[in-house]
Design a protein around this motif. Structure first.
Motif, short mmCIF file in Angstrom:
data_model
loop_
_atom_site.label_atom_id
_atom_site.label_comp_id
_atom_site.label_asym_id
_atom_site.label_seq_id
_atom_site.Cartn_x
_atom_site.Cartn_y
_atom_site.Cartn_z
N MET A 190 0.85 -1.21 0.00
CA MET A 190 0.00 0.00 0.00
C MET A 190 0.88 1.25 0.00
SD MET A 190 -3.24 0.45 -0.08
CE MET A 190 -4.38 1.77 0.01
N LEU A 191 0.50 2.20 -0.81
CA LEU A 191 1.29 3.43 -0.90
C LEU A 191 0.90 4.42 0.20
CD1 LEU A 191 1.56 4.69 -4.59
CD2 LEU A 191 3.43 4.23 -3.01
N ASN A 192 1.89 4.99 0.80
CA ASN A 192 1.70 6.10 1.74
C ASN A 192 1.03 7.26 0.99
OD1 ASN A 192 2.87 8.74 2.27
ND2 ASN A 192 4.17 7.79 3.80
N LYS A 193 0.04 7.91 1.61
CA LYS A 193 -0.78 8.93 0.92
C LYS A 193 0.04 10.13 0.43
CE LYS A 193 -4.86 6.99 1.29
NZ LYS A 193 -4.97 5.98 0.24
N LYS A 194 1.04 10.51 1.22
CA LYS A 194 1.86 11.66 0.82
C LYS A 194 2.66 11.32 -0.44
CE LYS A 194 4.42 14.48 3.91
NZ LYS A 194 5.06 14.57 5.23
N VAL A 195 3.21 10.10 -0.45
CA VAL A 195 4.00 9.65 -1.60
C VAL A 195 3.08 9.49 -2.81
CG1 VAL A 195 5.40 7.75 -2.51
CG2 VAL A 195 5.77 8.55 -0.17
N GLN A 196 1.90 8.93 -2.57
CA GLN A 196 0.95 8.74 -3.68
C GLN A 196 0.57 10.07 -4.32
OE1 GLN A 196 -2.41 5.84 -3.57
NE2 GLN A 196 -3.69 7.67 -3.49
N LYS A 197 0.31 11.08 -3.49
CA LYS A 197 -0.06 12.41 -4.00
C LYS A 197 1.10 12.98 -4.83
CE LYS A 197 -1.88 16.78 -3.75
NZ LYS A 197 -1.04 17.45 -4.71
N ALA A 198 2.32 12.83 -4.32
CA ALA A 198 3.49 13.37 -5.02
C ALA A 198 3.71 12.64 -6.36
CB ALA A 198 4.73 13.26 -4.14
N ILE A 199 3.47 11.34 -6.39
CA ILE A 199 3.64 10.61 -7.67
C ILE A 199 2.54 11.03 -8.65
CG2 ILE A 199 3.67 8.35 -8.80
CD1 ILE A 199 4.90 7.16 -6.30
N ASN A 200 1.31 11.19 -8.14
CA ASN A 200 0.24 11.66 -9.03
C ASN A 200 0.57 13.03 -9.61
OD1 ASN A 200 -1.94 9.74 -9.43
ND2 ASN A 200 -2.22 9.80 -7.23
N ASP A 201 1.12 13.91 -8.78
CA ASP A 201 1.54 15.23 -9.30
C ASP A 201 2.61 15.06 -10.38
OD1 ASP A 201 -0.17 16.45 -7.53
OD2 ASP A 201 1.38 17.08 -6.13
#
Ligand code: FEO
Length: 171
Positions: free
Chosen positions: A1-12
């Protein structure tokens, strides 16, 4: 599972890579309109590379059971002052992307996300090539100066670039 902060940064970063793709496709169209078909080809291959960069992140998010969130992409410029100016902008843009990738790698470290850190090693290495490619062509354009013959020689050279999907060479 991806950490939410990392997920947001990858989506950006997916959005940033798709912007890069559009920027280079816009440059390709502009070079084509100037009848510089080799430059247009080089930029079109660059567009394919950027699309690959976006999809590699996209596939990674899905492989970690994360959520891909696509966002709006700013419209790129449509004209440049000269081929030299287009490559100055390309180099500047790649330096900016390098800083985005580096920040993402630092975030993965802070969040102790080893898997994302390993993925980002590929992008860190890729950015070395991205900057070197833009810098190399920029230097040739500076040497060419106002000589149309030299510009057409560079155009011929850039016509030879072919897109090779990195997966096909094991990256
Ligand atoms: Fe996706 Fe040109 O860096």
């Amino acid at each position: 599972m991806l950490n939410k902060k990392v997920q947001k940064a990858i989506n950006d970063q997916i959005t940033a890579e798709l912007y890069s793709a559009n920027l280079y496709l816009s440059m390709s169209a502009w070079f084509d309109s100037m009848n510089l078909k080799g430059f247009a080809n080089w930029m079109r291959v660059q567009y394919q590379e950027e699309t690959f960069h976006a999809l590699k992140f996209y596939d990674y998010v899905l492989s970690r059971q994360g959520s891909v969130t696509l966002a709006g992409i700013d419209a790129p410029a449509t004209v440049w002052k000269s081929p030299l100016n287009a490559f100055e902008e390309t180099l500047k843009h790649e330096q900016h992307v390098t800083s985005l990738i580096n920040n993402l790698a630092f975030l993965a470290q802070e969040e102790k996300d080893l898997a994302t850190g390993i993925l980002l090693q590929w992008y860190v290495t890729e950015q070395i090539e991205e900057e070197a490619n833009a810098e190399g062509i920029l230097q040739k354009l500076k040497l060419a100066g106002d000589d149309p013959g030299a510009l057409f020689m560079i155009d011929n050279e850039l016509a030879a670039r072919v897109y090779t999907p990195p997966a096909a060479v094991g990256a």
